[in-house]
Design a protein around this motif. Structure first.
Motif, short mmCIF file in Angstrom:
data_model
loop_
_atom_site.label_atom_id
_atom_site.label_comp_id
_atom_site.label_asym_id
_atom_site.label_seq_id
_atom_site.Cartn_x
_atom_site.Cartn_y
_atom_site.Cartn_z
N GLN A 41 1.12 -1.41 -0.27
CA GLN A 41 -0.42 0.10 -0.02
C GLN A 41 1.22 1.59 -0.45
N GLU A 42 0.58 1.97 -0.69
CA GLU A 42 0.97 3.42 -0.72
C GLU A 42 0.20 4.59 -0.04
N THR A 43 0.48 5.16 1.11
CA THR A 43 -0.58 6.36 1.96
C THR A 43 0.36 7.36 1.24
N ILE A 44 -0.58 8.35 1.19
CA ILE A 44 0.02 10.13 0.46
C ILE A 44 -0.88 10.49 1.78
N TYR A 45 -0.16 11.93 2.46
CA TYR A 45 -0.57 13.35 3.46
C TYR A 45 -0.26 13.94 3.15
N GLU A 46 -1.00 14.54 3.78
CA GLU A 46 -1.11 16.15 2.68
C GLU A 46 -1.26 17.03 3.92
N ALA A 47 -0.91 18.03 3.94
CA ALA A 47 -1.01 19.24 4.92
C ALA A 47 -1.17 20.24 4.40
N TRP A 59 1.49 20.46 1.29
CA TRP A 59 2.60 19.66 1.50
C TRP A 59 2.18 18.24 1.46
N SER A 60 2.80 17.34 0.65
CA SER A 60 2.47 16.27 0.73
C SER A 60 3.73 15.75 0.90
N ILE A 61 3.15 13.49 1.31
CA ILE A 61 4.69 12.84 1.69
C ILE A 61 3.94 11.77 1.32
N SER A 62 4.88 10.82 0.70
CA SER A 62 3.95 9.65 0.62
C SER A 62 4.67 8.49 0.79
N GLU A 63 4.38 8.04 0.74
CA GLU A 63 5.03 6.29 1.89
C GLU A 63 4.18 4.93 1.31
N TYR A 64 5.59 4.80 1.08
CA TYR A 64 5.79 3.31 0.31
C TYR A 64 6.96 3.01 -0.02
N LEU A 66 5.79 0.30 2.56
CA LEU A 66 5.28 0.99 4.29
C LEU A 66 6.44 0.58 4.92
N GLY A 67 6.24 2.00 5.73
CA GLY A 67 7.32 2.51 6.20
C GLY A 67 8.91 3.09 5.78
N VAL A 68 8.22 3.25 4.62
CA VAL A 68 9.63 3.98 3.89
C VAL A 68 9.08 5.53 3.36
N GLU A 69 9.24 6.93 3.30
CA GLU A 69 9.35 8.09 2.48
C GLU A 69 9.87 7.71 1.43
N ASN A 70 8.99 7.97 0.40
CA ASN A 70 8.46 7.79 -1.12
C ASN A 70 8.98 9.18 -1.78
N PHE A 71 8.41 9.81 -1.74
CA PHE A 71 9.13 10.79 -2.29
C PHE A 71 7.85 12.69 -0.95
N THR A 72 8.52 13.80 -1.18
CA THR A 72 7.95 14.78 -0.55
C THR A 72 8.00 15.78 -1.85
N ASP A 73 6.68 16.50 -1.63
CA ASP A 73 6.52 17.39 -2.33
C ASP A 73 5.61 19.52 -1.84
N THR A 74 6.12 20.20 -2.46
CA THR A 74 5.84 21.29 -2.05
C THR A 74 4.81 22.07 -2.75
N ASN A 75 3.35 22.37 -2.76
CA ASN A 75 2.77 23.52 -4.25
C ASN A 75 2.49 24.32 -3.14
N VAL A 76 3.06 25.94 -3.84
CA VAL A 76 2.24 26.73 -3.68
C VAL A 76 2.12 28.04 -4.74
N GLY A 77 1.43 27.20 -5.66
CA GLY A 77 0.76 27.65 -7.00
C GLY A 77 1.73 28.63 -7.40
N VAL A 78 1.43 30.07 -7.20
CA VAL A 78 2.57 30.71 -8.04
C VAL A 78 3.61 31.34 -7.77
N HIS A 79 3.46 31.06 -6.69
CA HIS A 79 4.06 32.17 -5.19
C HIS A 79 5.76 30.98 -5.91
N ARG A 80 6.48 31.58 -4.94
CA ARG A 80 7.79 31.30 -4.97
C ARG A 80 7.95 30.56 -3.89
#
Length: 378
Positions: A41-47, A59-64, A66-80
């Protein structure tokens, strides 16, 4: 695994070029999705933060797997993003003691772990800690409507905010502490009693056992003599009122099942007699003694001497039953898990409610002894 979020995110507005700061305690992580994949199972966490000027920030985190961080992602739209949080998954420390009672020590000894906890996770830990040590007074605390409600004989009432502040105010954020208080009080209960695991309850029962051990050999006859010569100093105390409520509850339960004396000397119940049933003079004496004890205890100034004398007669009735099965009063009482000096319980155990009436009579004798010891300040 736990989600950690450390530091401060700085984000530049795409038009005004103003830089805004987002603090780590503003992020509340939730599971928002995931799929079954080749390694599980892959689990997606989001704040999510809805910022007044920057809008939707995620802010997103993928766990895949189980017990392993797969990737993180930050989405602030058009801002920097000028600088981001340090965030992701990490293993929770191994603790020697996982019980909720040790929560403060775990938080103090593992500051990085404590800082990494999301507010939701921390709130859950605080709520679990509170319910481990405190309970609804309806569970075991004696109640007396005439005295204004519950009688907190083991300590309390306790308030959730006061207890959490006293134990965690210096190590957890105010927002998490108050969120825990709100959840604990969400059902409208604001006054709490100590659970059996609380030190106040432990001390109460230890004292009761110690008193029982010291006073077990004091007979009802001796208590009657003491009551005749000394004032009943304990009448009116919280402990006495609680013990009295318990005795009256037990009398009520016993009277519902005690056979009724027959008008012609027969056995006053409809099921076949057993060898050790009370009947005849013994039954009439027991019934009269119970009525007399109840009359004293519902009065404003009960007589300890009368109660002790009537309790002695009840003990004789128990002795009559015990003799029918060739045993002693003490052995008979202990067969029901009680001694005649046992401390009064704060509630009638379900096992006793389901027992035959002579078992309830044994329990009543123990509670009467306890009441007398309190009243006579022994």
């Amino acid at each position: 695994m736990i989600i950690y979020t450390r530091g401060t995110a700085k984000i530049e507005h795409s038009v005004s070029k103003e830089i805004f700061e987002i603090f780590d305690d503003e992020l509340e992580w939730e599971v928002v999705g995931g799929d079954e994949r080749g390694m599980g199972q892959e689990t997606i966490y989001e704040a999510f933060v809805d910022h007044d000027d920057l809008g939707d920030l995620r802010w997103s985190i993928s766990e895949y797997p189980l017990g392993v961080e797969n990737f993180t992602d930050t989405n602030v739209g058009v801002h920097r993003i000028v600088s981001d949080f340090d965030y992701g998954l990490e293993h929770q420390p191994d603790f020697d003691e996982e019980e909720p009672i040790g929560l403060r020590n775990r938080l103090k000894a593992n500051p990085e772990w404590a800082t990494a906890l999301t507010r939701g996770s921390l709130v859950k830990l605080l709520v679990d800690w509170f319910h481990y040590l405190y309970e609804d007074p309806a569970n075991e605390t004696p109640y007396n409507g005439r005295e204004g409600g519950y009688l907190y004989i083991k300590g309390g009432p306790y308030n959730a905010e006061e207890e959490l502040r006293g134990n965690f105010e210096d190590i957890v954020p105010e927002e998490a502490l108050m969120a825990a208080v709100e959840e604990i009080q969400s059902d409208g209960l604001f006054d709490w009693a100590p659970s059996p695991r609380h030190q106040a309850s432990v001390a109460f029962y230890e004292d009761a056992v110690a008193d029982d051990y010291q006073q077990e050999e004091v007979s009802f006859e001796k208590l009657s003599e003491i009551a005749a010569s000394e004032p009943s100093a304990g009448i009116g105390s919280a402990e006495e009122k609680a013990a009295r409520v318990t005795v009256l509850e037990q009398i009520s339960a016993l009277k519902d099942e005690l056979p009724k004396p027959a008008s012609h000397g027969g056995i006053g119940h409809n099921h076949p007699p057993e060898e050790f049933e009370l009947h005849g003079d013994e039954l009439e004496e027991a019934a009269a003694s119970i009525d007399a004890i109840e009359a004293e205890l519902v009065s404003n100034d009960p007589s300890a001497e009368v109660v002790a004398k009537k309790a002695s007669l009840l003990k004789d009735a128990v002795g009559w039953v015990a003799g029918k099965i060739n045993t002693t009063v003490d052995a008979f009482c202990k067969s029901f898990g009680m001694t005649l000096g046992a401390a009064a319980a704060v509630a009638i155990p379900a096992a006793i409610l389901a027992s035959p009436y002579w078992a309830k009579l044994v329990v009543l004798l123990g509670s009467l002894k306890s009441w007398l010891l309190v009243v006579l300040a022994l």
